[in-house]
Structures are given as C-alpha cells and as structure tokens.
Design a protein around this motif. Structure first.
Motif, PDB file in Angstrom:
ATOM      1  N   MET A 118       0.831  -1.207   0.000  1.00  0.00           N
ATOM      2  CA  MET A 118       0.000   0.000   0.000  1.00  0.00           C
ATOM      3  C   MET A 118       0.860   1.250   0.000  1.00  0.00           C
ATOM      4  O   MET A 118       0.506   2.270  -0.598  1.00  0.00           O
ATOM      5  N   ASN A 119       2.008   1.188   0.688  1.00  0.00           N
ATOM      6  CA  ASN A 119       2.861   2.370   0.804  1.00  0.00           C
ATOM      7  C   ASN A 119       3.401   2.814  -0.556  1.00  0.00           C
ATOM      8  O   ASN A 119       3.464   4.007  -0.862  1.00  0.00           O
ATOM      9  N   GLN A 120       3.795   1.839  -1.377  1.00  0.00           N
ATOM     10  CA  GLN A 120       4.274   2.173  -2.731  1.00  0.00           C
ATOM     11  C   GLN A 120       3.158   2.839  -3.533  1.00  0.00           C
ATOM     12  O   GLN A 120       3.392   3.813  -4.250  1.00  0.00           O
ATOM     13  N   GLN A 121       1.958   2.306  -3.401  1.00  0.00           N
ATOM     14  CA  GLN A 121       0.822   2.886  -4.126  1.00  0.00           C
ATOM     15  C   GLN A 121       0.487   4.271  -3.566  1.00  0.00           C
ATOM     16  O   GLN A 121       0.203   5.208  -4.327  1.00  0.00           O
ATOM     17  N   ARG A 122       0.557   4.402  -2.231  1.00  0.00           N
ATOM     18  CA  ARG A 122       0.269   5.693  -1.597  1.00  0.00           C
ATOM     19  C   ARG A 122       1.273   6.752  -2.069  1.00  0.00           C
ATOM     20  O   ARG A 122       0.901   7.898  -2.343  1.00  0.00           O
ATOM     21  N   ASP A 123       2.544   6.365  -2.181  1.00  0.00           N
ATOM     22  CA  ASP A 123       3.566   7.302  -2.650  1.00  0.00           C
ATOM     23  C   ASP A 123       3.244   7.815  -4.052  1.00  0.00           C
ATOM     24  O   ASP A 123       3.400   8.997  -4.339  1.00  0.00           O
ATOM     25  N   GLU A 139     -12.079   4.276  -2.923  1.00  0.00           N
ATOM     26  CA  GLU A 139     -12.634   2.978  -3.334  1.00  0.00           C
ATOM     27  C   GLU A 139     -11.545   1.907  -3.357  1.00  0.00           C
ATOM     28  O   GLU A 139     -11.772   0.757  -2.981  1.00  0.00           O
ATOM     29  N   HIS A 140     -10.356   2.306  -3.810  1.00  0.00           N
ATOM     30  CA  HIS A 140      -9.246   1.353  -3.889  1.00  0.00           C
ATOM     31  C   HIS A 140      -8.844   0.873  -2.493  1.00  0.00           C
ATOM     32  O   HIS A 140      -8.557  -0.314  -2.300  1.00  0.00           O
ATOM     33  N   LEU A 141      -8.815   1.796  -1.512  1.00  0.00           N
ATOM     34  CA  LEU A 141      -8.480   1.407  -0.136  1.00  0.00           C
ATOM     35  C   LEU A 141      -9.459   0.370   0.391  1.00  0.00           C
ATOM     36  O   LEU A 141      -9.065  -0.605   1.048  1.00  0.00           O
ATOM     37  N   GLN A 182       0.468  -9.179  -6.306  1.00  0.00           N
ATOM     38  CA  GLN A 182       0.086  -9.266  -7.717  1.00  0.00           C
ATOM     39  C   GLN A 182      -1.294  -8.675  -7.958  1.00  0.00           C
ATOM     40  O   GLN A 182      -1.480  -7.827  -8.841  1.00  0.00           O
ATOM     41  N   GLU A 183      -2.270  -9.121  -7.158  1.00  0.00           N
ATOM     42  CA  GLU A 183      -3.634  -8.645  -7.369  1.00  0.00           C
ATOM     43  C   GLU A 183      -3.774  -7.175  -6.981  1.00  0.00           C
ATOM     44  O   GLU A 183      -4.522  -6.418  -7.611  1.00  0.00           O
ATOM     45  N   GLY A 184      -3.029  -6.780  -5.936  1.00  0.00           N
ATOM     46  CA  GLY A 184      -3.047  -5.374  -5.531  1.00  0.00           C
ATOM     47  C   GLY A 184      -2.480  -4.483  -6.625  1.00  0.00           C
ATOM     48  O   GLY A 184      -3.002  -3.386  -6.880  1.00  0.00           O
ATOM     49  N   PHE A 185      -1.436  -4.964  -7.301  1.00  0.00           N
ATOM     50  CA  PHE A 185      -0.845  -4.195  -8.409  1.00  0.00           C
ATOM     51  C   PHE A 185      -1.830  -4.080  -9.567  1.00  0.00           C
ATOM     52  O   PHE A 185      -2.009  -3.002 -10.145  1.00  0.00           O
ATOM     53  N   ASP A 186      -2.481  -5.198  -9.883  1.00  0.00           N
ATOM     54  CA  ASP A 186      -3.472  -5.173 -10.972  1.00  0.00           C
ATOM     55  C   ASP A 186      -4.609  -4.199 -10.649  1.00  0.00           C
ATOM     56  O   ASP A 186      -5.053  -3.435 -11.514  1.00  0.00           O
ATOM     57  N   MET A 187      -5.074  -4.232  -9.390  1.00  0.00           N
ATOM     58  CA  MET A 187      -6.152  -3.326  -8.984  1.00  0.00           C
ATOM     59  C   MET A 187      -5.698  -1.870  -9.052  1.00  0.00           C
ATOM     60  O   MET A 187      -6.456  -0.976  -9.434  1.00  0.00           O
ATOM     61  N   PHE A 188      -4.438  -1.640  -8.670  1.00  0.00           N
ATOM     62  CA  PHE A 188      -3.917  -0.275  -8.686  1.00  0.00           C
ATOM     63  C   PHE A 188      -3.794   0.247 -10.117  1.00  0.00           C
ATOM     64  O   PHE A 188      -4.167   1.391 -10.404  1.00  0.00           O
TER      65      PHE A 188
END
Length: 946
Positions: free
Chosen positions: A712-717, A835-837, A863-869
């Motif tokens: 999540m932190n990478q996505q948050r950044d 929504e993503h959170l 993997q799935e978190g990356f696809d969703m992001f």
C-alpha cells in the motif's frame, strides 16, 4: 562459553560503542569553563555564529562539542539543571540516529535538548514526538526555556489548532507533538486542494520519546481518516445480536454439562481418555471458563495432557470431530473465533444460502457469457448479483464480529462504557483512548453487545501505519527506559540501533523472585497481605495490574482491610500525573494499571529511603518483558533504594496460554501446595521464555503487517506524488491531452478489427464509447469509413475530442480552465483512491485462504493489488476526462458548501482526542434522490452525497 570469554576480554558491542563516545564527552567538558565565562548575550550569539559556519560548509559533527557545551550552559542558566555526562552520551546517541535506552529518572527529556538544538541549526525543523498532549505541552514550556534563551523558536502541535496555527507550529525550529498529530497532519496534507493550505514541511529529523510505546506497541494499529458511508451494517448488528446471544447460551449449557460429567469422572475413574477429550472440548469452546481454570490449577498435570492430545489430533486432522459438538471454537492465542457447522445451522436455521458467500466473479462471468440476455438485462442481473453478494458477505462478517465481541472482548479489560459510548482501553498503557475505534466493524459489534448506540460505519479515506510514517524521516532517533528487549525489531523495521546508556548513579533496587500460586484467589490474598504489612511499616507501595477489572478487585480487598489507597486506571486517568507523583510518599498505597505514569517521576518522600524506598508489586506478568520492566523501573531512580516482586497464578493468561509443557512439568516436579508459593529460578526462566515466545509471535504479526502495508505504501507514494504535482501550479493541459489521445486509441483498439473491412466494424459500439467518454456524437457516415485504418479512427476521435476540449477552454477562460482541470483530477483521484483502499481491505481480509491453494498469500496480495492499482490509474484517466467534458459552470458558494460538508464528516481513528462522539446527524437525513441542500440544483447523490 567462548562468547562470554571474548566479551570479558574485548567488552560487549554496547560497551565498545560507548567507549568511542567518551572522548567527545571529555571535549565537551573541557569547553565548560569557556562557556561559563560568556555573558548571556555572548552565549546567545553562538547560535547565529553556528548557522554562519554551516552556511560556509561546516558539518554538524564539527560543531557538536561546542554546541552541546552551549546547551548545557544555557540549561544551567535557565533551568538550574546541568546535563550529567550520561545525558551527554544520550544526546550523542540521539544525534547519531539511534535509540538511547536510559532508565527512568535519568533525564531523557533534558538529554534530547542537545541533539534538538544542534540539528535545528540547519533550519529544516525538528520534531520531538511524545505519547500525549500533556507531555508535549509540558516539555515545550519546560525545555523551551533553553531554546528561546538561545534564539530558537519552539512550538507545540496539539488537537484543536486550525491550519494557520499548525503552519506556524511546524515552521518553528523545534516542534513538540504527539505521534497521532504528526501522522494525521501528514494524511490531511495529502487530502488538501492547495499547496498553501498544507501545514507540514519535509520530514527531516524526529526524536521519539517512549519510542517502544510509539514504534512498537502502537504500530499494530494504523492511523485512519474515514468518512461515513451509507450502509446497512448498523441494522445488521441489531438483527443478528439475538442469534449470537442464543448461540452463547447454548454453548454455555454444553460447557456446564461437560464439566459436570468430567468432574464426576475424574473423581471416580481418574484421568481417562474420555475425560481428557471432554476437557479438550471445554478448552476449545470456553478456555476462560472459571470452573475449567480451577480444575486445571488444582491438577497441573492435566494441562500438559490436554495440550498433548490437542497437538496429536491437530496433526491427524481430527480436531473437526472434537469440535462437532460445539457451536463455535475459540483460539485464544490467535484471538480468533470460528463458527462450526452446528453453530451455522443454529444461527441461520439451516438455510445455507444465507451464510455461504457466493463466488461473485464466477456469477458475473456466467451473466456476461449468457447470449440470451440483452445488454440491459445483463446490467440488471449484474446489479442483483452484486447486491446479493454484498448482503451475504456483510451478514456473515457481522456474525463473526459479534461472536468475537462476546467471547474475546471483556468490559473493564479491553474497553469501558462511558457516557453511552464504548471507549477502548489500551492494552499496554491501561489508558482510555476516546475517539479511537476498532476497525472492520468490531467496534460496532461491541456497541451492539453493550446496548449503546451503534455508530455509523465509516469508509477509509486515508491511512498509514506508524512504521511507514516514521520511516519517511531523513533521520530518526528515539529514547525510552525499555528498548533493549526489542532491539531486533527496531533494527529490522526501522534500521535503528539500541544503545544502553549507563545510569548516573548505580542501580541498587532489589528485584525479588516471582511468587507463584495455584489460583488467582491465593495470589491476591498473598499480595494484599504484603501490602498490609508494608503499609503498617509506612513503606510506600505501587501495585501494578493488567486490567481495570483486576485493579478494582484488589481495591475492594484493601478497602475491606481498611487500607487507604489510590486507584489509577482508565476510569480516573485525569488525575494520573498527580496520583503517580505522590506514590513515593510515606505510607501511600497506589494501585495502577500499566499506565503507571510514564513521563512523571516518582520522588521519594521524607524518611522513605530509611524504610527501603518504593516497593513495586506486580499482580501478573505481562506478555511483554518491557511492560514488566517499566513497572519495576518506577522504583530505584537515580540510585534510590527500592524493591519489586511479582505475584503470579497458574490461572494467569500468560502461564495458561503460553506456558507450555515445560512450565507444567516444572510445577509438577516442584509440587504445589494450596496457599504456598513457589519461588524458583527455573520458574522465572520458564516465564521469561514464555514472554519471549509471545514477543516473537507479536513481532511476526507486525512484520506481516508492514509487508502488506509496504504494498500500500508504494501505491500511496504514487498517488500522493501525483496529487502534489497537480497542486504544484504547473499546467495539466499536456497531461490531459495525452489522456485524450490514449483513450481515443483505446476505443479504436476495442472496436476496430483490422482483419475485417471498416464497414463491418462495431460502429454502434464506437459511437456509444465516444459519447460515454467524451460526450459527443461521432460522425460515422459511409464516406468516413472508406479506407479507414485503426490509427485513422483513433486520430479522428482524438481530433473531435480536442475540438470540444478547446471550446470548453474558451468558454471558461484558459486560467480558470487550468484550475478546473486541477480540481477535477484531484477529486477523481481522491474518490477512486478511497474505493481502492476499501477494495484492498477486502482483498487482505480473504487473502489468507489462498494458502489452502498452495499459494503464498503475500505474493498473491502484491500481484492482485498491483493489478487493482493499475486498473485504478486507468480509471483516473477515464473519469478525469469524462468529468472535464461534461463540466458546467457552478456557483462558487455551492463548491464551498460541498467541501465543508465533506470536512465536517471526517472521523479520525487511533486518536486520543478527536471524534469523541459517534457520528450523529444534526439535521434531517436528505434522501439520495432529493435536491441537494447546498443549492446546486443537482440531486443529493450527484452532489454533496457523492
């Protein structure tokens, strides 16, 4: 053996590191006469001189000896306090970005002024982090005398400040505040719509006081800013509660029957296989049953046999057969409750469809592949399937949370009910935490259990763990009296080394061996007898308990014995500092939960030293050695006399759940007589072994938490960086044009198959997609189709869209349109991120089940978190362009009303001060399809209710 020999020859690593610092301490000491000779103005002028030397290229390490000597002299002149040499060492360790372990009463607060002043000379701002507002404000005023004398500014960040006041506080050279305030300000800044309204500067250097409490104990719970969401959850809690009460009554009845049968069997036939099997069922169905605990305490060998049988059946996968007579099972050490088939049938009346959550993906795929349905019918069927999935999963989730509330969460232990609200009690400090709520519906479950108002469910808008927040600082340091036991975790998670600083005066406190009894009743009788005897002699006693419930039980015993005493727990924490400060006075008896006034010194009263100093009594070992050490550390400060002893019982949670076979074997070997304690080094070692086992288990939980949060932190950044770029003032026009081109190409790629003639392309789909995305009707007559390629179609869509885009820009004016682009992109990013959170929370909740399919849950989550992001990033482009092409001129007051409505509904979790009341509507609820009260002319769901 060899390690001990080498340590004697070369010294420990800690000693070698301390020896490296001694020459610097001597250098500081040699400068003392020079500093003493300076006038106040000359001493103050040193600050400007240091800043000029930094501008000329001097490093902080080069300035350090002189700067530390200046601070020491300023402290003598303002506070009449001179830093000891050990405090200079503590300051050096903090400046190096390490953790200084300094015993209670050794002056950590004063030691922190040294590195704070030195690092503040760079002008980049220093954050000193405390555990509560009281300490932040106290230290600002107290230590602020030194900083102000030397010409530096100092401020405090506390709850209740507006943005302007917060900006002023963060612009000070040194800023004191709590971990919650610093973390929430970071999250709030990344929800702002202008750079000017942000309050924090870049995160440069933080010194964390009580670092073990903040970076370890509180790190298990993330900071969350949330907003209310329309939800049926609160209704479901009330609807499901009667079924859970019924379930508990049935389970309790089974437990009573089994225990009666077992007690009779043990007396007549002894420890037969049948009796052990029944006791195992009780252990799995109600491990805290008082009658069961009493039975085990009187027969220590039984515990060992039951655990051996459980391990054997688990290995043979036969536990489900044991559990089939139960309605639910409880795994105390993992804090888990699971419904059995029997329990499911009782709650849902045998209607399996009510509690089996459907496979939504499979159902949606079947709908999409059904050629007999029209597009409209497919959409209707999809909505029905999604609604049924939400209802079924929500109902099952609510059921599980209510079961946890009834079996695992106890009033006056885990929480208190105050003013009609459920208030969490921190398990490590014993403090109430108003405003903080358990997540994932657990708080609502406890509210339903206690019969108070079930507050609205909230949806996460922004979140971060303390691990990831504090790792963003360029330099991080910490101080506490107890860190060495967690040194491995500090190094692994934060890359922080722990240095144990010697005491200024030798420690002469006497720590007596633990006294262990069979039952809790015997333990408390023995503890109260010792209190009675010491009180008679006038020696002050501080008694530590692990829960409000226990502190009140002991208080009743002392009241009955007519011993005057003070009780400090979460119910009367307002007088915490006052009660703790008086705990060292002659004849005083103080009962305290683990809060025991961290940050407040206990000074011995007159004549107390001659009586042996403050005596500490622990009524139970905590699962963390640090908490026990903190309790002991209240006595023996600065070379004071003192003593400590822990009273334990075999019924205590630590010994019962984590003691293991070794503990049972030792107790069996030594023999236990009723009312007689056992004091033995082997027992103490076995207890510490159990504590290490629990600490390692908790460390694994936190390691897993941070592994998942790192995703999540990478996505948050990425998101926060995107927001800041949008706010930077640079034109978004190039980025918007690129989005329009990309989306035009996507439409062409979807509908233009170059293997067939253009006339045979799905032109209806092209027109619908273009209108859906860009709000214009694409011209698709025969003339435009001749010789058209996929690239040509994409270019045609792009040119048509750009023409409308330019017209929009002309209508609004270039400058206003740039601002509009910025606002729309930020709102789209914020909505989709929210929504993503939620989607990531749902993914994490069920990811553990992937292990049954021989998949690594963490790898799947990544993997799935990356696809969703990536899907979310694609939707950001689509939604931004879609809104931009449909935007109309709105009144400024409507926009302002909408923004205020959003801010007013935010809720902060993990905060001790914010959001003390559950969210309640002050006005009549507005229907989703009614006109919005802000006056925009739109429906509420399309405006402020979005």
């Amino acid at each position: 053996m060899l390690g001990n020999v080498l340590k004697k020859v070369f010294g420990s690593k800690n000693e070698r590191e301390l020896n490296k610092l001694k020459p610097i301490v001597e250098q500081i000491n040699t400068l003392e006469p020079e500093m003493q000779a300076l006038s106040d103005d000359q001493l103050r002028a040193k600050t400007q001189a240091f800043k000029e030397r930094i501008d000329q290229g001097a490093t902080l390490d080069e300035l350090l000896p002189e700067a530390f000597a200046v601070v020491r002299e300023a402290s003598v002149r303002t506070l009449k306090m001179r830093h000891f040499d050990v405090q200079l060492i503590g300051g050096l360790v903090l400046h190096q970005g390490k953790i200084a372990e300094m015993k209670t009463g050794e002056g950590k607060t004063l030691a922190a002024t040294l590195p704070a002043y030195l690092n503040a000379l760079t002008g980049r701002g220093i954050h000193i982090v405390t555990v509560n507002d009281y300490l932040a404000q106290r230290d600002t005023e107290w230590m602020g005398s030194i900083y102000r004398f030397l010409g530096l500014s100092v401020a405090t960040v506390v709850h209740g400040l507006d943005d302007s006041q917060r900006q002023d506080a963060y612009n000070a050279d040194i800023t004191y505040g709590t971990n919650n305030e610093f973390g929430f300000d970071y999250l709030r800044d990344n929800m702002k719509f202008t750079l000017e309204s942000m309050v924090q500067r870049s995160l440069h250097y933080a010194i964390v006081d009580e670092v073990d409490s903040i970076l370890i104990d509180e790190a298990r719970t993330p900071l969350i800013i949330s907003g209310p969401v329309e939800h049926a959850g609160d209704r479901l809690y009330e609807e499901t509660k009667p079924q859970i009460i019924k379930l508990k009554q049935h389970q309790d009845r089974i437990m009573r029957t089994m225990l009666e049968k077992t007690s009779k069997g043990l007396e007549e036939e002894g420890e037969t296989d049948g009796a052990l099997e029944l006791l195992l069922k009780v252990k799995r169905g109600d491990p805290k049953n008082p009658r069961f605990l009493d039975l085990i305490a009187k027969r220590p060998a039984l515990k060992k046999k039951i655990e051996k049988l459980e391990g054997q059946l688990s290995t043979e996968k036969l536990l489900p057969q044991i559990d089939q007579d139960l309605f639910c099972t409880i795994e105390e050490n993992q804090n888990l409750v699971e419904l059995t088939e029997k329990g499911l049938r009782l709650i849902y009346g045998g209607h399996a469809d009510d509690y089996i959550v459907p496979d939504l993906d499979e159902e949606l795929r079947e709908i999409d592949e059904n050629d007999r349905l029209t597009s409209m019918e497919k959409r209707i069927q999809r909505r029905k399937a999604e609604a049924f999935y939400r209802e079924a999963s929500e109902r099952f989730h609510v059921t599980r949370q209510l079961i946890k509330a009834y079996w695992l969460f106890n009033k006056d232990v885990h929480y208190v009910v105050k003013d009609g609200q459920v208030v969490i009690v921190d398990e490590f400090t014993g403090r109430m935490m108003p405003g903080r709520r358990w997540s994932d519906g657990l708080h609502q479950a406890v509210e339903a259990k206690e019969g108070v108002t079930v507050a609205e469910e909230n949806q996460t808008l922004a979140t971060i763990t303390f691990q990831n927040y504090f790792r963003m600082y360029d330099k991080l340091a910490g101080m506490t009296g107890t860190a060495d036991t967690e040194a491995a975790e500090f190094k692994k998670i934060y890359n922080l080394d722990v240095m144990v600083i010697p005491t200024n005066e030798p420690m002469i406190r006497v720590d007596y061996p633990d006294a262990i009894y069979k039952t809790e009743a015997e333990k408390f009788r023995a503890a109260s007898e010792e209190i009675k005897q010491l009180h008679k002699n006038g020696q002050p006693v501080l008694v530590g308990t692990i829960s409000i419930e226990r502190s009140e039980e002991l208080s009743k015993m002392l009241t009955k014995a007519r011993i005057k005493h003070e009780v400090l727990n979460a119910k009367n924490h307002e007088r915490e500092a006052e009660i703790v400060a008086m705990a060292g006075q002659k004849g005083n008896v103080t009962i305290s939960t683990n809060m025991a006034g961290r940050g407040t010194d206990i000074v011995l009263g007159e004549g107390v030293r001659e009586l042996g100093g403050l005596h500490i009594i622990g009524t139970e070992r905590h699962e963390s050695r640090r908490i026990d050490n903190q309790l002991r550390g209240r006595s023996g400060r600065q070379g004071d006399l003192g003593s400590s002893r822990f009273y334990l019982a075999m019924e205590d949670d630590l010994l019962r759940i984590f003691g293991g076979e070794r503990m049972s074997s030792i107790m069996e070997r030594l023999g236990m007589e009723e009312g007689e304690p056992i004091e033995h080094g082997m027992i103490t070692k076995a207890i510490e072994s159990a504590q290490r086992k629990v600490e390692a288990h908790n460390f694994e939980i936190r390691k897993q938490l941070i592994k998942y949060d790192d995703v999540m932190n990478q996505q948050r950044d990425v998101i926060y960086k995107q927001r800041r770029e949008a706010l930077s003032g640079e034109s978004l026009k190039p980025a918007i044009e690129e989005m329009i081109r990309e989306l035009s190409e996507k439409i062409a790629d979807t509908f233009a198959d170059e293997k067939v003639l253009p006339e045979e392309w799905n032109w209806k789909g092209v027109r619908e997609a273009a209108y859906h995305q860009f709000a214009f009707r694409l011209n698709t007559d025969r003339n435009t189709m001749d010789g058209l390629t996929r690239e040509g179609l994409a270019e045609s869509i792009f040119e048509s869209a750009m023409k409308i885009y330019e017209e929009k820009e002309a209508t609004f004016g270039a400058e206003e349109f740039r601002q509009l682009e910025q606002m729309i992109m930020l709102q789209v990013v914020d909505n989709l991120w929210k929504e993503h959170l939620l989607a990531m929370d749902h993914l994490k909740e069920g990811i553990g089940l992937r292990g049954y399919a021989q998949q690594d849950p963490l790898v799947v989550y990544k993997q799935e978190g990356f696809d969703m992001f990536m899907d979310m990033i694609g939707r950001v482009k689509e939604e931004t362009v879609k809104f931009l092409f449909r935007v109309q001129v709105a009144r400024p007051e409507a926009i302002a009303a909408k923004e205020k409505a959003k801010q007013d509904r935010l809720v902060y979790s993990h905060d001790e001060e914010v959001a003390k009341q559950p969210v309640r509507r002050s006005k009549k609820k507005v229907g989703r399809n009614q006109p919005c009260p802000c006056g925009s002319g739109k429906k509420y769901k399309k405006c402020c209710g979005r």
